[in-house]
Design a protein around this motif. Sequence first.
Motif, PDB file in Angstrom:
ATOM      1  N   HIS A  67      -7.389  -1.254   0.194  1.00 14.49           N
ATOM      2  CA  HIS A  67      -6.789  -2.586   0.091  1.00 14.49           C
ATOM      3  C   HIS A  67      -7.788  -3.702   0.451  1.00 14.49           C
ATOM      4  O   HIS A  67      -7.945  -4.668  -0.308  1.00 14.49           O
ATOM      5  CB  HIS A  67      -5.537  -2.645   0.967  1.00 14.49           C
ATOM      6  N   PRO A  68      -8.501  -3.593   1.591  1.00 13.23           N
ATOM      7  CA  PRO A  68      -9.455  -4.671   1.924  1.00 13.23           C
ATOM      8  C   PRO A  68     -10.601  -4.787   0.929  1.00 13.23           C
ATOM      9  O   PRO A  68     -11.120  -5.886   0.705  1.00 13.23           O
ATOM     10  CB  PRO A  68      -9.969  -4.282   3.315  1.00 13.23           C
ATOM     11  N   PRO A 103      -0.988   4.674   4.642  1.00 17.07           N
ATOM     12  CA  PRO A 103      -2.211   5.406   4.286  1.00 17.07           C
ATOM     13  C   PRO A 103      -2.814   6.104   5.507  1.00 17.07           C
ATOM     14  O   PRO A 103      -2.796   5.558   6.611  1.00 17.07           O
ATOM     15  CB  PRO A 103      -3.144   4.297   3.774  1.00 17.07           C
ATOM     16  N   GLY A 121     -11.434   1.218   6.593  1.00 18.37           N
ATOM     17  CA  GLY A 121      -9.996   1.313   6.831  1.00 18.37           C
ATOM     18  C   GLY A 121      -9.483   2.602   6.196  1.00 18.37           C
ATOM     19  O   GLY A 121     -10.253   3.383   5.647  1.00 18.37           O
ATOM     20  N   ASN A 122      -8.186   2.799   6.287  1.00 19.00           N
ATOM     21  CA  ASN A 122      -7.600   4.016   5.717  1.00 19.00           C
ATOM     22  C   ASN A 122      -7.368   3.930   4.218  1.00 19.00           C
ATOM     23  O   ASN A 122      -6.985   4.916   3.604  1.00 19.00           O
ATOM     24  CB  ASN A 122      -6.259   4.321   6.406  1.00 19.00           C
ATOM     25  N   CYS A 123      -7.534   2.736   3.629  1.00 14.41           N
ATOM     26  CA  CYS A 123      -7.327   2.637   2.188  1.00 14.41           C
ATOM     27  C   CYS A 123      -8.220   1.531   1.612  1.00 14.41           C
ATOM     28  O   CYS A 123      -8.937   0.847   2.345  1.00 14.41           O
ATOM     29  CB  CYS A 123      -5.853   2.379   1.853  1.00 14.41           C
ATOM     30  N   SER A 170      -1.430  -6.145   3.875  1.00 14.04           N
ATOM     31  CA  SER A 170      -2.110  -5.233   4.810  1.00 14.04           C
ATOM     32  C   SER A 170      -1.058  -4.633   5.731  1.00 14.04           C
ATOM     33  O   SER A 170      -0.257  -5.356   6.316  1.00 14.04           O
ATOM     34  CB  SER A 170      -3.148  -6.008   5.632  1.00 14.04           C
ATOM     35  N   CYS A 171      -1.064  -3.312   5.866  1.00 14.72           N
ATOM     36  CA  CYS A 171      -0.021  -2.680   6.695  1.00 14.72           C
ATOM     37  C   CYS A 171      -0.323  -2.838   8.170  1.00 14.72           C
ATOM     38  O   CYS A 171       0.521  -2.539   9.019  1.00 14.72           O
ATOM     39  CB  CYS A 171       0.153  -1.216   6.321  1.00 14.72           C
ATOM     40  N   GLY A 172      -1.545  -3.288   8.512  1.00 14.72           N
ATOM     41  CA  GLY A 172      -1.842  -3.666   9.892  1.00 14.72           C
ATOM     42  C   GLY A 172      -2.282  -2.547  10.808  1.00 14.72           C
ATOM     43  O   GLY A 172      -2.507  -2.781  11.992  1.00 14.72           O
ATOM     44  N   GLN A 173      -2.409  -1.327  10.300  1.00 14.29           N
ATOM     45  CA  GLN A 173      -2.752  -0.241  11.227  1.00 14.29           C
ATOM     46  C   GLN A 173      -4.261  -0.120  11.470  1.00 14.29           C
ATOM     47  O   GLN A 173      -4.674   0.567  12.404  1.00 14.29           O
ATOM     48  CB  GLN A 173      -2.181   1.095  10.739  1.00 14.29           C
ATOM     49  N   VAL A 208       0.822  -1.217   0.000  1.00 14.37           N
ATOM     50  CA  VAL A 208       0.000   0.000   0.000  1.00 14.37           C
ATOM     51  C   VAL A 208       0.858   1.270   0.000  1.00 14.37           C
ATOM     52  O   VAL A 208       0.346   2.357   0.234  1.00 14.37           O
ATOM     53  CB  VAL A 208      -1.006   0.001   1.175  1.00 14.37           C
ATOM     54  N   CYS A 257      -9.111  -4.500   8.996  1.00 20.62           N
ATOM     55  CA  CYS A 257      -8.380  -5.008   7.824  1.00 20.62           C
ATOM     56  C   CYS A 257      -7.468  -6.161   8.242  1.00 20.62           C
ATOM     57  O   CYS A 257      -7.473  -7.230   7.631  1.00 20.62           O
ATOM     58  CB  CYS A 257      -7.583  -3.864   7.204  1.00 20.62           C
TER      59      CYS A 257
HETATM   60  S1  SF4 Z   1      -7.101  -0.624   5.319  1.00 19.60           S
HETATM   61 FE1  SF4 Z   1      -5.212   0.032   4.295  1.00 19.60          FE
HETATM   62  S2  SF4 Z   1      -4.242   1.352   5.810  1.00 19.60           S
HETATM   63 FE2  SF4 Z   1      -5.715   0.112   6.944  1.00 19.60          FE
HETATM   64  S3  SF4 Z   1      -4.579  -1.722   7.632  1.00 19.60           S
HETATM   65 FE3  SF4 Z   1      -5.534  -2.209   5.681  1.00 19.60          FE
HETATM   66  S4  SF4 Z   1      -3.892  -1.807   4.223  1.00 19.60           S
HETATM   67 FE4  SF4 Z   1      -3.341  -0.691   6.069  1.00 19.60          FE
END
Ligand code: SF4
Length: 394
Positions: A375-376, A181, A371-373, A333-336, A163, A340
């Motif tokens: 990706h999910p 993100p 989520g913040n992006c 997934s960046c895990g934050q 991401v 997600c």
């Molecule tokens: S939704 Fe995006 S920012 Fe949030 S954990 Fe998943 S990959 Fe990371």
Amino acid sequence: MIIVPVAVQREGLSSYREQGGYAALAAAVERGPAWIVTEIRRAGLRGRGGSGRGAPVADKWARVRRALSPTRYVIANGAESSPVSQKDRHLMAFFPHRVLEGLLLSALAVCAAEVFIYVRGDSAEALESMEAAVAEAREAGLFGPGTAVPVGVTIQAALPGTVSGEETAVIDALEGLEGLPQPKPPHPEETGLRGQPTVVSNVETLAAAAAALRVGVDVFRAVGTPDCPGTALFTVSGAVERPGVYEVAYGTRLDDLLALAGAVPPAEMLAVLPGGLGSGPLRPDELGVPLTYEALAEVGSTLGPAAVVVIGQGEGGLSALLAETVGVLAEGSCGQCRGCQDGHRGLVSALEAGEYGLVRELATVLQYGRGNCAHPTGTARLILRSLQAFHSHF
Ligand code: SF4
């Protein structure tokens, strides 16, 4: 083709100028920022980034141009974080001046004095090529202090990660942070780099902007479709004889693009992902779909980063492939964001156990999670379309 000719070697400054390169920049200096935005709007240019939405480029540029803050920035996003996309690094490695001219046009359009080029970090070829192009153009007086385009250009290697190319992640990295993100709103056009209005444009989008102004709106719109004018770069990989980067008009049938790349016949295909790992897979009988944002959304998929993956019959069952691909997306997934991370973990376990009812439930939750992006959303699209269009495999 409109954006780039077939690559045989890196296009330097003199050969780009022989093709009309930087004439659009000279015209833009004469005619001013409003003309640039108007022409980009008339061209119907749409964003070529990985979101798969193809948002109108002129809207983004106009929003930053109208911003009250006198400090604005433009970022050329060449992070290309999709694991199956190659087109952006190909463009930067072979046609760096096309990206740079588009970036300088965007800077003029929004009155930005400082711009950035964010290049996929493990692509030394793309990084060195962009650095050389910036040096060549600066030396030729095409931009820089004391010229008609008094813009400072900084190049930075992108952080790794699936991401890392998301636009707020790019800004985060350029501010020296982790490159993750961020919540939206605010969007970068309102509060971007260093809190100032910022355009983040994919490098192909910028090259296409330069192309549209170079060839003129009528020529640009003569190919593609009325809603999706021009051409786009596609990375084709998987069960094909000639994997690589192809430029075709928007609206080209997917099976025509696959024929260019020498894909195996439909009878030997299991499925085709038209827009990267987070796109809904298509069956071999669905390959007549035109390559536009809307047509792919209608069939439950996406153009994504325009990375087409052909999956052949010999590559194992679809259920195993789906579990493997979701594993890759889970690692991405960046895990934050809790939903997600937990959602991806749950999906990996449910797929391994073959509990497809649970898989469907978890994917539906992931699809609508906040989520913040996106990706999910991509993971959910891959799963839900697989269960719907290939139900006999599950
Ligand atoms: S939704 Fe995006 S920012 Fe949030 S954990 Fe998943 S990959 Fe990371």
